[in-house]
Design an enzyme around this catalytic site. Structure first.
Site, PDB file in Angstrom:
ATOM      1  N   ASP A 290       8.582   2.187  -5.412  1.00 52.41           N
ATOM      2  CA  ASP A 290       8.766   3.434  -6.149  1.00 52.41           C
ATOM      3  C   ASP A 290       8.990   4.548  -5.121  1.00 52.41           C
ATOM      4  O   ASP A 290       8.854   4.345  -3.911  1.00 52.41           O
ATOM      5  CB  ASP A 290       7.562   3.720  -7.056  1.00 52.41           C
ATOM      6  CG  ASP A 290       7.956   4.655  -8.204  1.00 52.41           C
ATOM      7  OD1 ASP A 290       8.994   5.345  -8.092  1.00 52.41           O
ATOM      8  OD2 ASP A 290       7.228   4.724  -9.205  1.00 52.41           O
TER       9      ASP A 290
HETATM   10  C1  BGC Z   1       9.105   7.090 -10.789  1.00 55.31           C
HETATM   11  C2  BGC Z   1       9.968   5.905 -11.149  1.00 55.31           C
HETATM   12  C3  BGC Z   1      11.419   6.260 -10.991  1.00 55.31           C
HETATM   13  C4  BGC Z   1      11.664   6.753  -9.579  1.00 55.31           C
HETATM   14  C5  BGC Z   1      13.111   7.097  -9.298  1.00 55.31           C
HETATM   15  C6  BGC Z   1       9.491   7.695  -9.465  1.00 55.31           C
HETATM   16  O1  BGC Z   1       8.818   8.875  -9.236  1.00 55.31           O
HETATM   17  O2  BGC Z   1       7.754   6.684 -10.770  1.00 55.31           O
HETATM   18  O3  BGC Z   1       9.675   5.470 -12.431  1.00 55.31           O
HETATM   19  O4  BGC Z   1      12.213   5.155 -11.295  1.00 55.31           O
HETATM   20  O5  BGC Z   1      10.886   7.913  -9.370  1.00 55.31           O
HETATM   21  O6  BGC Z   1      13.498   8.246  -9.896  1.00 55.31           O
END
Ligand code: BGC
Length: 731
Positions: A290
């Protein structure tokens, strides 16, 4: 200058590559993918490999929670992936051209984006979709999303989010399918099918990404990015099942989560990523971290510095580093210092390349320039989103069948949501535009052409300005019925949107009380991204419609339910408690030691206000007697359960039959009841349908232990529908 250098390097490499072997196997579309992967891997330098397993951003950052740390290292066309935040195909293709033509090996970039409930044709939030109990609707919506995304240059979506959540204070409950592992698994499979189809290389499909692996929904006290306490038993029986099912359905990628799983952060957890996902389930795609999750291992106390974080994440199975640049900044040195084995890097590169080949990116790296009108917001796509939204509406209360509003001439339409556009879209709205949304007011005008609609906003979503209350009361007094539209703003749920209570703000509750005091019946319409605490509001209402965040269809499905052209058929996929203090509350709890008389709260019931699976209809359904085809069954046997359901009302309606089991005595205690199958069907007035569940004992009666072994124990199993249960003895 740089370009010249790159081109020269490219030419040299090509020459040397050609002298190494006559044919560039990786460029041969007819060669087997594994051969292409090995060929390409064999040609890559360490630097190229490290870039290949790194991701940065392209376009203007539209993620409010991640406004720092965007591209901490300069964007280089050797990068393996970008989060593509632009809607402009030319921006994508221009960068892809650099990757293809100005780097030594010409490896295409994979473009990812958060397409959580639609790219441009935004459909209802995932929590709402699960309340439809019809996974085929989600499959249809994700198919539309895939087509819009791929044709806008997105090859890979960071969806579906399949985290089971027991805590409605956690804002991300909006992004998943609620509290039940089986439900989450069924909707996960539907999403994977819709996104990926059966040909990933098609310009209408994308690779999916199951997230957030794993146990993120267990975040302590509903706060985001925090510790989660998960025993191995709970990991296996609650949090892993949707992943196992969706991986086996062919999901190409996963995202490692932010949470710390009982002392080992999810993004440094070799047990979940290497042992379970790869060794036990045979997953051969790749895992992306993530956002910043690798670097954050330092904050979590797992690594002393970013270099150590890189080692911990990569060796635990995080193949691609999202945005923090930690792999790029540290890996070369780590290899030189022998702190990181090349084999581990090679394996991560292999997995990334494999998915790129499957997507056909080497053959078709560029997005064809199709006009917007031919690829987004197509009439059929909007229809799909609307049909889905209609089935997500959950009717929670309907005193004296006040709904549908038939023959009503004067309706007061009150509340901050009535003319709203943005908040009906919900969190993670992709590239949804406010102007695509139909307001509740527009929809009500269309649905009640004969009625006078008296509008008043009443108040804002929060604050203490009650200046609009008197106008709202006047509108109510001038009408026969009040439709009061309250709820949450779109950013109140989703990421980084935890709340200590799931009550609506005081001002909204006060508005309800003020209009109810007029004596006019109040139909409360709610748009929100989480279960709410409604016990203080319910007494002031005649009816309550939980309409969630419906996406661009906005007010249309709501107005169609209110005028009766749609008979509501949604049922809750997450429990609504009486009070936030009951959280965590979920239907599949285990038995207490003193169930009948003790262990209750002193101040409030332990029962939910609206239970999992609850939802009313405008018609009535009468259930026949639950029957099983046998009283005994072998441990590897099969069995049939059936129950007839009759539509005893005057309208056609859809009913979902939920099939549960209970194992009253097992060496590992099991939940009081567990959903194992569901089916939704439409019944005409007077029609009877026999709902059938073909039970495979090994699959449907089995349970899992803390190591992932599935087992069936001899003894009694109760099969349940509603308040009926029938015993079968497993021999
Ligand atoms: C979130 C994810 C997301 C990623 C990309 C993160 O902060 O937890 O769910 O896919 O950002 O935007």
């Amino acid at each position: 200058m740089k370009k010249t250098f790159l081109m020269t390097a490219f030419a040299c490499a090509l020459l040397s590559a050609c002298s190494n072997s006559d044919k560039l196997i990786y460029k041969d579309a007819n060669a087997p993918i594994e051969d292409r992967v090995e060929d390409l891997l064999g040609r890559m330098t360490l630097e190229e490999k490290i870039y290949q397993i790194s991701q940065q951003c392209l376009g203007e950052n539209d993620n409010i929670n991640n406004n720092e740390g965007m591209n901490p290292v300069p964007l280089n066309p050797m990068i393996g992936s970008v989060i593509f935040m632009s809607e402009d195909i030319q921006v994508r293709n221009a960068f892809q051209k650099k990757a293809m033509e100005e780097t030594r090996l010409g490896i295409p970039v994979i473009y990812g984006y958060d397409v959580i409930h639609g790219y441009r044709t935004v459909y209802p939030i995932p929590l709402a979709m699960a309340c439809s109990w019809d996974p085929s609707l989600l499959e249809a919506c994700t198919k539309v999303a895939a087509q819009e995304a791929r044709q806008a240059g997105v090859d890979w979506v960071f969806a579906p989010m399949i985290d089971v959540a027991h805590d409605a204070r956690w804002g991300r409950i909006a992004e998943g399918s609620g509290e039940d592992p089986y439900t989450a698994a069924q909707f996960a499979v539907a999403a994977v099918k819709g996104f990926q189809g059966d040909n990933l290389a098609s310009y209408k499909q994308v690779a999916s990404c199951l997230k957030h692996f794993v146990g993120y929904g267990a975040s302590e006290a509903g706060r985001d990015y925090v510790y989660s306490e998960i025993s191995d038993q709970t990991l296996w029986d609650t949090y892993l099942p949707p992943y196992e099912t969706a991986v086996k359905a062919g999901a190409q990628t996963l995202m490692s989560a932010f949470n710390d799983i009982s002392g080992v952060p999810a993004s440094a957890n070799s047990y979940t990523m290497n042992t379970v996902l790869r060794d036990m389930w045979g997953f051969d795609g790749f895992i992306v971290s993530d956002w910043g999750a690798v670097e954050q291992l330092v904050n979590q106390g797992n690594a002393a510095n970013p270099a150590e974080a890189a080692v911990n994440a990569l060796t635990a199975g995080v193949d691609m580093d999202m945005t923090d640049g930690v792999y790029i900044k540290n890996m070369e040195q780590l290899v030189a210092d022998k702190k990181l084995d090349m084999k581990v890097i090679d394996e991560a590169v292999r997995r990334v390349l494999r998915v790129k080949f499957r997507l056909g990116l080497f053959e078709n790296p560029y997005t064809p320039d199709v006009q917007e009108k031919d690829r987004i917001l197509l009439a059929s796509s909007k229809e799909t989103a609307l049909k889905a939204a209609e089935e997500t509406m959950v009717l929670l209360k309907n005193t004296n069948s006040i709904l549908p509003l038939e023959g009503v001439k004067r309706i007061a339409l009150i509340g901050p949501m009535v003319k709203n556009l943005h908040d009906l879209l919900g969190s993670w709205l992709g590239h949804g535009h406010d102007e695509d949304v139909t307001t509740i007011q527009e929809a009500m005008d269309a649905a009640f052409p004969e009625a006078t609609i008296n509008y008043a906003q009443g108040c804002d979503f929060e604050g203490d300005d009650k200046a609009g209350f008197s106008e709202a009361v006047r509108a109510a007094n001038a009408s026969e019925v009040v439709v009061l539209c309250l709820g949450e703003k779109q950013a109140w749920s989703g990421e980084n949107a935890s709340r200590s209570t799931i009550l609506l703000p005081q001002i909204q509750r006060d508005l309800l009380e003020a209009v109810a005091k007029t004596g006019k019946p109040v139909v409360l319409v709610l748009n929100n991204g989480r279960p709410l605490e409604l016990s203080g509001m319910e007494p002031y209402t005649a009816a309550i419609l939980e309409a969630w965040q419906p996406g661009i269809s906005g007010g249309t499905p709501i107005a169609k339910v209110l005028n009766g052209s749609v008979n509501p058929s949604g049922k809750l996929c997450a429990t609504f408690p009486y009070t936030s203090g009951q959280i965590p509350i979920y239907y599949n709890r285990r038995n207490p030691a003193r169930p009948a008389t003790q262990g209750f709260y002193q101040d409030v019931t332990v029962e939910p206000m609206y239970a999992f699976g609850y939802g009313l209809s405008y018609t009535t359904f009468e259930y026949g007697t639950l029957k099983l085809s046998a009283e005994k069954v072998a441990q590897n046997g099969k069995l049939k359960a059936e129950i007839s359901v009759k539509n005893t009302g005057k309208r056609a309606g859809k009913e979902t039959v939920h099939w549960y089991i209970t194992d009253p005595a097992c060496k590992i205690t099991r939940p009081m009841k567990e959903l194992r199958y569901f089916e939704k069907a439409e019944l005409q007035p007077g029609e009877t349908k026999v709902f059938t569940w073909e039970i495979d004992v090994q699959k449907d009666f089995s349970y899992v232990d803390s190591k992932g072994n599935h087992f069936v124990e001899p003894g009694d199993i109760l099969v349940k529908v509603g308040d009926q249960e029938v015993k079968v003895v497993v021999e």
